[in-house]
Motif scaffolding. Sequence first.
Motif, PDB file in Angstrom:
ATOM      1  N   THR A   1       0.797  -1.046  -0.127  1.00  0.00           N
ATOM      2  CA  THR A   1      -0.039  -0.058  -0.018  1.00  0.00           C
ATOM      3  C   THR A   1       0.921   1.176   0.054  1.00  0.00           C
ATOM      4  OG1 THR A   1      -0.079   0.260   2.404  1.00  0.00           O
ATOM      5  CG2 THR A   1      -1.828  -1.252   1.262  1.00  0.00           C
ATOM      6  N   LYS A   2       0.341   2.433  -0.464  1.00  0.00           N
ATOM      7  CA  LYS A   2       1.146   3.862  -0.287  1.00  0.00           C
ATOM      8  C   LYS A   2       1.342   4.197   1.137  1.00  0.00           C
ATOM      9  CE  LYS A   2      -2.031   5.561  -4.246  1.00  0.00           C
ATOM     10  NZ  LYS A   2      -2.862   6.457  -4.685  1.00  0.00           N
ATOM     11  N   LYS A   3       0.446   3.930   2.177  1.00  0.00           N
ATOM     12  CA  LYS A   3       0.939   4.431   3.345  1.00  0.00           C
ATOM     13  C   LYS A   3       2.115   3.733   3.961  1.00  0.00           C
ATOM     14  CE  LYS A   3      -3.273   6.782   4.853  1.00  0.00           C
ATOM     15  NZ  LYS A   3      -4.483   6.886   5.673  1.00  0.00           N
ATOM     16  N   THR A   4       2.026   2.365   3.839  1.00  0.00           N
ATOM     17  CA  THR A   4       3.211   1.529   4.427  1.00  0.00           C
ATOM     18  C   THR A   4       4.402   1.634   3.653  1.00  0.00           C
ATOM     19  OG1 THR A   4       2.343  -0.288   2.992  1.00  0.00           O
ATOM     20  CG2 THR A   4       1.490  -0.368   5.121  1.00  0.00           C
ATOM     21  N   SER A   5       4.329   2.261   2.346  1.00  0.00           N
ATOM     22  CA  SER A   5       5.291   2.310   1.762  1.00  0.00           C
ATOM     23  C   SER A   5       5.884   3.636   2.124  1.00  0.00           C
ATOM     24  CB  SER A   5       5.314   2.371   0.054  1.00  0.00           C
ATOM     25  OG  SER A   5       6.512   2.691  -0.441  1.00  0.00           O
ATOM     26  N   LEU A   6       5.285   4.653   2.208  1.00  0.00           N
ATOM     27  CA  LEU A   6       5.627   5.985   2.601  1.00  0.00           C
ATOM     28  C   LEU A   6       6.282   5.856   4.272  1.00  0.00           C
ATOM     29  CD1 LEU A   6       5.998   9.020   2.808  1.00  0.00           C
ATOM     30  CD2 LEU A   6       3.639   9.103   3.704  1.00  0.00           C
ATOM     31  N   LEU A   7       5.677   5.116   5.205  1.00  0.00           N
ATOM     32  CA  LEU A   7       5.984   4.952   6.273  1.00  0.00           C
ATOM     33  C   LEU A   7       7.444   4.124   6.556  1.00  0.00           C
ATOM     34  CD1 LEU A   7       2.665   4.131   8.255  1.00  0.00           C
ATOM     35  CD2 LEU A   7       4.379   6.243   8.430  1.00  0.00           C
ATOM     36  N   THR A   8       7.469   3.032   5.639  1.00  0.00           N
ATOM     37  CA  THR A   8       8.768   2.413   5.574  1.00  0.00           C
ATOM     38  C   THR A   8       9.878   3.109   5.332  1.00  0.00           C
ATOM     39  OG1 THR A   8       7.532   0.291   5.083  1.00  0.00           O
ATOM     40  CG2 THR A   8       9.917   0.432   4.330  1.00  0.00           C
TER      41      THR A   8
ATOM     42  N   LEU B   1      15.002   5.953   6.884  1.00  0.00           N
ATOM     43  CA  LEU B   1      15.949   7.094   6.997  1.00  0.00           C
ATOM     44  C   LEU B   1      16.061   7.413   8.550  1.00  0.00           C
ATOM     45  CD1 LEU B   1      14.280   9.282   4.319  1.00  0.00           C
ATOM     46  CD2 LEU B   1      16.636   8.516   4.234  1.00  0.00           C
ATOM     47  N   LEU B   2      15.069   7.371   9.359  1.00  0.00           N
ATOM     48  CA  LEU B   2      15.493   7.446  10.802  1.00  0.00           C
ATOM     49  C   LEU B   2      16.262   6.372  11.249  1.00  0.00           C
ATOM     50  CD1 LEU B   2      11.782   8.561  11.886  1.00  0.00           C
ATOM     51  CD2 LEU B   2      14.072   9.949  11.751  1.00  0.00           C
ATOM     52  N   SER B   3      16.291   5.130  10.697  1.00  0.00           N
ATOM     53  CA  SER B   3      16.956   4.080  11.332  1.00  0.00           C
ATOM     54  C   SER B   3      18.283   4.261  10.887  1.00  0.00           C
ATOM     55  CB  SER B   3      16.242   2.774  10.678  1.00  0.00           C
ATOM     56  OG  SER B   3      17.219   1.634  10.877  1.00  0.00           O
ATOM     57  N   LEU B   4      18.565   4.802   9.705  1.00  0.00           N
ATOM     58  CA  LEU B   4      20.034   5.111   9.120  1.00  0.00           C
ATOM     59  C   LEU B   4      20.628   6.074  10.071  1.00  0.00           C
ATOM     60  CD1 LEU B   4      22.104   4.627   7.133  1.00  0.00           C
ATOM     61  CD2 LEU B   4      20.984   6.110   5.582  1.00  0.00           C
ATOM     62  N   ALA B   5      19.905   7.205  10.405  1.00  0.00           N
ATOM     63  CA  ALA B   5      20.351   8.273  11.174  1.00  0.00           C
ATOM     64  C   ALA B   5      20.763   7.731  12.530  1.00  0.00           C
ATOM     65  CB  ALA B   5      19.256   9.435  11.458  1.00  0.00           C
TER      66      ALA B   5
ATOM     67  N   ILE C   1      16.606  -2.205  10.421  1.00  0.00           N
ATOM     68  CA  ILE C   1      17.833  -2.863  11.154  1.00  0.00           C
ATOM     69  C   ILE C   1      18.748  -3.459  10.023  1.00  0.00           C
ATOM     70  CG2 ILE C   1      18.730  -4.687  12.468  1.00  0.00           C
ATOM     71  CD1 ILE C   1      16.535  -4.358  14.533  1.00  0.00           C
ATOM     72  N   VAL C   2      18.510  -4.234   9.106  1.00  0.00           N
ATOM     73  CA  VAL C   2      19.135  -5.043   8.342  1.00  0.00           C
ATOM     74  C   VAL C   2      19.429  -4.081   6.938  1.00  0.00           C
ATOM     75  CG1 VAL C   2      19.032  -6.751   6.114  1.00  0.00           C
ATOM     76  CG2 VAL C   2      17.653  -7.135   8.469  1.00  0.00           C
ATOM     77  N   VAL C   3      18.779  -3.020   6.637  1.00  0.00           N
ATOM     78  CA  VAL C   3      19.025  -2.287   5.460  1.00  0.00           C
ATOM     79  C   VAL C   3      20.293  -1.375   6.146  1.00  0.00           C
ATOM     80  CG1 VAL C   3      18.352  -0.203   4.268  1.00  0.00           C
ATOM     81  CG2 VAL C   3      16.834  -2.442   4.383  1.00  0.00           C
ATOM     82  N   SER C   4      20.080  -0.712   7.142  1.00  0.00           N
ATOM     83  CA  SER C   4      21.006   0.545   7.936  1.00  0.00           C
ATOM     84  C   SER C   4      22.122  -0.189   8.096  1.00  0.00           C
ATOM     85  CB  SER C   4      20.254   0.736   9.077  1.00  0.00           C
ATOM     86  OG  SER C   4      19.128   1.525   8.718  1.00  0.00           O
ATOM     87  N   SER C   5      22.089  -1.596   8.656  1.00  0.00           N
ATOM     88  CA  SER C   5      23.441  -2.197   9.054  1.00  0.00           C
ATOM     89  C   SER C   5      24.344  -2.630   7.789  1.00  0.00           C
ATOM     90  CB  SER C   5      23.149  -3.391   9.890  1.00  0.00           C
ATOM     91  OG  SER C   5      22.567  -3.373  10.934  1.00  0.00           O
ATOM     92  N   VAL C   6      23.778  -2.744   6.516  1.00  0.00           N
ATOM     93  CA  VAL C   6      24.334  -3.115   5.475  1.00  0.00           C
ATOM     94  C   VAL C   6      24.894  -1.719   5.079  1.00  0.00           C
ATOM     95  CG1 VAL C   6      24.053  -3.787   3.040  1.00  0.00           C
ATOM     96  CG2 VAL C   6      22.917  -4.981   4.536  1.00  0.00           C
ATOM     97  N   LEU C   7      24.331  -0.716   5.150  1.00  0.00           N
ATOM     98  CA  LEU C   7      25.181   0.684   4.737  1.00  0.00           C
ATOM     99  C   LEU C   7      26.075   0.989   5.608  1.00  0.00           C
ATOM    100  CD1 LEU C   7      21.745   2.875   3.722  1.00  0.00           C
ATOM    101  CD2 LEU C   7      23.384   1.632   2.166  1.00  0.00           C
TER     102      LEU C   7
ATOM    103  N   GLU D   1      25.760   7.465   1.836  1.00  0.00           N
ATOM    104  CA  GLU D   1      24.572   6.486   2.177  1.00  0.00           C
ATOM    105  C   GLU D   1      23.371   6.972   2.455  1.00  0.00           C
ATOM    106  OE1 GLU D   1      26.174   3.614   2.411  1.00  0.00           O
ATOM    107  OE2 GLU D   1      27.735   4.824   1.721  1.00  0.00           O
ATOM    108  N   PHE D   2      23.035   8.389   2.875  1.00  0.00           N
ATOM    109  CA  PHE D   2      21.567   8.811   2.873  1.00  0.00           C
ATOM    110  C   PHE D   2      21.179   9.127   1.582  1.00  0.00           C
ATOM    111  CE2 PHE D   2      22.639   9.628   7.376  1.00  0.00           C
ATOM    112  CZ  PHE D   2      21.457   9.473   7.838  1.00  0.00           C
ATOM    113  N   PHE D   3      21.933   9.319   0.437  1.00  0.00           N
ATOM    114  CA  PHE D   3      21.435   9.610  -0.878  1.00  0.00           C
ATOM    115  C   PHE D   3      20.977   8.201  -1.237  1.00  0.00           C
ATOM    116  CE2 PHE D   3      24.013  13.867  -1.472  1.00  0.00           C
ATOM    117  CZ  PHE D   3      22.641  14.278  -1.820  1.00  0.00           C
TER     118      PHE D   3
END
Length: 321
Positions: free
Chosen positions: A43-50, A55-59, A99-105, A123-125
Amino acid sequence: MKIGLRTIKTAVSATLSMIVAGSFGLLYPASAGIISVLSVTNTKKTSLLTGLYRLLSLALATVIAYLCFTILGFNAVAFGVYLLLFIPAAVYFKLSDGIVVSSVLVTQYLVENDLSWRIIGNEFFLMTIGVGFALLMNLYMPDTEKRLKEDQEVIEAMFRKILNNMAEYLNQHGKERNLFEKCNDLKAFIRTGENWAKKHAENQLISSNHYYIEYFTMRRLQSNSLKDMLRILNEITVEPEQAGNIQELLQYTAETFAENNDGQEILDKIEQVYEIYRKKELPKTREEFENRAKLFQLLQVFQSFIEIKAEFAKHQNEGGK
């Protein structure tokens, strides 16, 4: 082999993410594609929230990685300490999906042996491009409102059929089993409709209209009451002169059962039936007394069945569809 819409959107968003990341000269452009693959949702909302949560997780991951790598150096031990700190922190802040995506970065900080603004910006880009294209692809979603309206019509037809059958089978014990099966089929269909309604609501980025969710919830509650009515009918034998009033009530409800019926007229008819029974002679035998009590219980459950719709209609009139 069937290729679904989500698969197509995933492939396109991943490809575009890698191309754009490469055209900007970013390091590890393939990472943008993987992020995009992991960010295309239903869904659109879950994609936006994800995307926002990642981004917050990467920070958060970058801050913890900076402390670990600065103190312990760019090595496996520092990365292990980072994980010991980051995973519980991400869970605490409800960012565990990243967790997984941020840790890979973060491993790219380790590989580059660098935590300068240049590599952090890289990484943020990558994350922004990946989740951005995933969201862009999810802006197109098939319109499910037509299906929801069709499901409403099917559900109301199923209710009408069961109510008519209840009137027809009154005092004919043994036929309720078939109606119980129909009630189970009705409830299963309503559950399916609820799932589609939730997806429809989550695909409205601007509107917060939950009409269809509330509608299917209302019908599910009514299906529960309907099954309770069947259980009572299975236990009583209604006196012939009393069966007519109940049959007329059920038949009238079946005839007028619709989305736009607020139930007020039926509630008035139920009150009239109550009044008729109040004026009848008191039961003379134990069996008559028990049947009269069950009949009263049936009317109470039936009244609750109609009040569920009346309350729903009142809520919609106050809040608007």
